[in-house]
Scaffold this active site. Structure first.
Site, PDB file in Angstrom:
ATOM      1  N   SER A 111     -63.650  -1.115-129.951  1.00  0.00           N
ATOM      2  CA  SER A 111     -62.255  -1.290-130.296  1.00  0.00           C
ATOM      3  C   SER A 111     -61.495  -0.163-129.590  1.00  0.00           C
ATOM      4  CB  SER A 111     -62.184  -1.216-131.829  1.00  0.00           C
ATOM      5  OG  SER A 111     -60.927  -0.930-132.273  1.00  0.00           O
TER       6      SER A 111
ATOM      7  N   HIS B 197     -66.096  -4.857-134.998  1.00  0.00           N
ATOM      8  CA  HIS B 197     -67.452  -4.351-135.260  1.00  0.00           C
ATOM      9  C   HIS B 197     -68.311  -5.322-136.045  1.00  0.00           C
ATOM     10  CE1 HIS B 197     -65.504  -0.123-134.934  1.00  0.00           C
ATOM     11  NE2 HIS B 197     -65.670  -0.687-133.778  1.00  0.00           N
TER      12      HIS B 197
ATOM     13  N   GLN C 285     -60.746  -3.296-139.777  1.00  0.00           N
ATOM     14  CA  GLN C 285     -62.019  -2.901-139.172  1.00  0.00           C
ATOM     15  C   GLN C 285     -62.925  -2.056-140.077  1.00  0.00           C
ATOM     16  OE1 GLN C 285     -61.909  -1.589-134.871  1.00  0.00           O
ATOM     17  NE2 GLN C 285     -62.413   0.359-135.813  1.00  0.00           N
ATOM     18  N   GLU C 286     -62.329  -1.130-140.841  1.00  0.00           N
ATOM     19  CA  GLU C 286     -63.186  -0.195-141.578  1.00  0.00           C
ATOM     20  C   GLU C 286     -62.686   0.042-142.994  1.00  0.00           C
ATOM     21  OE1 GLU C 286     -63.710   3.352-139.167  1.00  0.00           O
ATOM     22  OE2 GLU C 286     -63.852   2.109-137.356  1.00  0.00           O
TER      23      GLU C 286
ATOM     24  N   GLU D 206     -71.353  -0.298-137.242  1.00  0.00           N
ATOM     25  CA  GLU D 206     -71.357   1.069-137.771  1.00  0.00           C
ATOM     26  C   GLU D 206     -72.196   1.186-139.040  1.00  0.00           C
ATOM     27  OE1 GLU D 206     -67.344   2.595-137.841  1.00  0.00           O
ATOM     28  OE2 GLU D 206     -67.290   2.609-135.653  1.00  0.00           O
TER      29      GLU D 206
ATOM     30  N   ASP E  92     -59.398   1.975-141.904  1.00  0.00           N
ATOM     31  CA  ASP E  92     -59.012   1.913-140.498  1.00  0.00           C
ATOM     32  C   ASP E  92     -58.818   0.445-140.147  1.00  0.00           C
ATOM     33  OD1 ASP E  92     -58.565   1.975-137.832  1.00  0.00           O
ATOM     34  OD2 ASP E  92     -60.505   2.814-137.239  1.00  0.00           O
TER      35      ASP E  92
ATOM     36  N   GLU F 174     -55.863   4.858-141.038  1.00  0.00           N
ATOM     37  CA  GLU F 174     -55.940   5.131-139.595  1.00  0.00           C
ATOM     38  C   GLU F 174     -55.490   3.885-138.840  1.00  0.00           C
ATOM     39  OE1 GLU F 174     -59.931   6.352-138.481  1.00  0.00           O
ATOM     40  OE2 GLU F 174     -59.696   5.378-136.543  1.00  0.00           O
TER      41      GLU F 174
ATOM     42  N   ASP G 152     -55.480   6.966-134.000  1.00  0.00           N
ATOM     43  CA  ASP G 152     -56.698   6.892-133.174  1.00  0.00           C
ATOM     44  C   ASP G 152     -56.298   6.281-131.826  1.00  0.00           C
ATOM     45  OD1 ASP G 152     -59.120   6.269-131.979  1.00  0.00           O
ATOM     46  OD2 ASP G 152     -59.741   4.807-133.460  1.00  0.00           O
TER      47      ASP G 152
ATOM     48  N   LYS H 132     -61.981  11.766-130.723  1.00  0.00           N
ATOM     49  CA  LYS H 132     -63.193  11.190-130.135  1.00  0.00           C
ATOM     50  C   LYS H 132     -63.280  11.763-128.721  1.00  0.00           C
ATOM     51  CE  LYS H 132     -62.801   6.585-132.298  1.00  0.00           C
ATOM     52  NZ  LYS H 132     -62.107   5.273-132.116  1.00  0.00           N
TER      53      LYS H 132
ATOM     54  N   HIS I   4     -67.201   9.509-134.553  1.00  0.00           N
ATOM     55  CA  HIS I   4     -68.182   8.830-133.699  1.00  0.00           C
ATOM     56  C   HIS I   4     -67.492   7.652-132.995  1.00  0.00           C
ATOM     57  CE1 HIS I   4     -69.045   5.481-136.860  1.00  0.00           C
ATOM     58  NE2 HIS I   4     -67.790   5.828-136.851  1.00  0.00           N
TER      59      HIS I   4
ATOM     60  N   SER J 264     -68.238   3.229-132.153  1.00  0.00           N
ATOM     61  CA  SER J 264     -69.067   2.152-132.699  1.00  0.00           C
ATOM     62  C   SER J 264     -70.365   1.981-131.901  1.00  0.00           C
ATOM     63  CB  SER J 264     -68.279   0.852-132.748  1.00  0.00           C
ATOM     64  OG  SER J 264     -67.741   0.561-131.486  1.00  0.00           O
TER      65      SER J 264
ATOM     66  N   LYS K  20     -65.978  11.129-139.614  1.00  0.00           N
ATOM     67  CA  LYS K  20     -66.449   9.771-139.905  1.00  0.00           C
ATOM     68  C   LYS K  20     -67.554   9.439-138.917  1.00  0.00           C
ATOM     69  CE  LYS K  20     -63.333   6.596-137.459  1.00  0.00           C
ATOM     70  NZ  LYS K  20     -62.631   5.312-137.547  1.00  0.00           N
TER      71      LYS K  20
END
Ligand code: PGA
Ligand code: ZN
Length: 433
Positions: free
Chosen positions: A42, A159, A167-168, A209, A246, A289, A316, A341, A369, A371, A392
């Site tokens: 992503s 993911h 996504q998260e 993840e 996120d 996020e 991000d 990142k 991190h 994915s 994370k």
């Protein structure tokens, strides 16, 4: 002073089974350092270029031999045998050799693998742990803040095809005396969620993840499952354990609107902000996020103005670890936090610069991190050294995710009283208990 005698790059596989770069750097004193690069699925529009071969005959075009050739033919000749003191000198040289604003000549994957391996070899040569070696670059020494772990226990978006649009969905154990306690709580909640899903006949499949990836009919259903899992594990949501999101909104922003396919709904920016505001009232959310698209500056401003007093609004894709984009964000009050990142920017020096710039401007920062990961634990040390109090690294499942959390546990054991788990004021994030 140090001198590199050899740089050995290799094409290896990441956690998705795609090629990535591993670099071994050898110093004249015999020390050996390594650097790995992760890879996003992503990815933000403004990230540095991840150079891939695009040769359909190898690894579906995803080979990285061209980036490796850049290391062997361009980077190595410029740095092997040259005296230097600091990895930042090597990074500077690579930035010069590349000469583009987005590392499109050498590849951000080539430069980052070398950058991390050079920092690693210098730490090894000084017989120092990586976190201790990096700490002075952030003005830290001797006592450390361990990051709160943000466990991504339910995966969606890019993911986990067929799961949620967002996504998260992360759980954050906040009120624990040490990292080990938070790590245990996050893991117990993860397993409680697994049991709940099995009872409801969902296949216990996990996404990229390591979080579960059930095919749910709405994003809110994921929130309800997280709340249940926290309770089943014996913890209290809004008191000890909190939720972080996120959505990765750039991935569902088309033709100027936000499109949630799972629930067949379309939102304008304003409507999506109102949607988040309802969730922030209802659930114990501490951060969102990429709640909005990477170019939707105006709505970022509104989101931060409305919930930023107690919820972290983390950029991000919005920033891609890029200091210049962060500068714009600060000027516009677009967010109160940034995700870091290193492979988004391509050298460790530039990631450090962005972190320090965030710090100077009271912008919080979370180390992250990607994915597509690997077995390296570098970001765990980076998070401890930088002291921002947040990391994370996915779910407490799959070795490429747990290796980072396990490394922080190891650091905690090593440091004893010199390390404290980060704290966060959550008095306004209780949700409707
Ligand atoms: P990525 O996702 O590594 O696939 O970009 C992580 C994130 O969006 O935070
Ligand atoms: Zn993100």
């Amino acid at each position: 002073m140090a001198k590199i005698s050899k740089i050995i790059p290799l094409e290896v596989l990441d956690s998705r089974g795609n090629p990535t770069i591993y670099v071994k750097t050898v110093l004249e004193d015999g020390s050996v350092g390594v650097g790995f690069v992760p890879s996003g699925a992503s990815t933000g529009k403004y990230e540095t270029v991840e150079l891939r071969d695009n040769d359909p005959k190898r690894f579906d075009g995803k080979g990285v031999l061209s980036a490796i050739k850049n290391i062997t033919d361009i980077i190595s000749p410029a740095i092997v045998g040259v005296e230097f003191e600091d990895f930042r000198q090597v990074d500077e040289k690579m930035i010069q050799l590349d000469g583009t604003p987005n590392k499109s000549k050498l590849g951000g994957n080539a430069t980052l693998a070398v950058s991390i391996s050079v920092a690693d070899v210098l730490a090894k040569s000084k017989k120092t742990e990586m976190f201790a070696y990096l700490a002075p670059y952030f003005g830290q020494s001797d006592s450390y803040t361990l990051p709160l772990p943000y466990f991504n226990i339910l995966n969606g978006g890019k993911h986990a095809v067929g799961s949620t649009d967002f996504q998260e969905f992360m759980v954050v154990p906040v009120k624990f005396p040490n990292f080990s306690g938070a790590y245990r709580a996050g893991t117990e909640i993860y397993h409680a969620l697994g049991k709940i899903l099995l009872e409801r006949n969902y296949q216990p499949l996990v996404g990229d993840e390591g979080g579960f990836a059930p095919s749910l009919f709405s994003n809110e259903q994921a929130m309800e499952l997280l709340m249940m899992a926290i309770k089943d594990a014996g913890y209290t949501a809004g008191e000890e354990v909190f939720i972080a999101l996120d959505p990765a909104a750039s991935r569902f922003f088309y033709q100027n609107v936000y499109q949630l396919h799972r629930e067949n709904r379309t939102f304008t920016g304003d409507e999506l902000i109102d949607f988040y505001k309802v969730w922030v009232e209802k659930y114990p959310i501490i951060s969102i996020e990429d709640g909005l698209d990477e170019d939707d500056w105006k709505n970022w401003q509104r989101l931060t103005a409305e919930i930023g007093s107690h919820v972290d609004t983390i950029g991000d894709d919005l920033y891609t670890t890029n200091k210049i984009r962060l500068q714009t964000g600060i000027a516009q009050h677009a967010s109160n936090a940034i995700l870091i990142k290193p492979n988004q920017i391509g050298t460790l020096s530039e990631a450090i610069e962005t972190i320090n710039f965030a710090k100077q401007n009271n912008i919080k920062y979370m180390i992250s991190h990607r994915s597509g990961e690997n077995e390296d634990t570098f970001i765990a040390d980076l998070a401890v050294a930088a002291g921002g109090g947040m990391i994370k690294s996915g779910a407490p499942c799959r070795s490429e995710r747990t290796s980072k959390y396990n490394r922080i546990k190891e650091i905690e054991a090593m440091l004893g009283d010199k390390a404290k788990l980060a704290t966060r004021d959550v008095s306004q994030n209780t949700g409707l208990q």
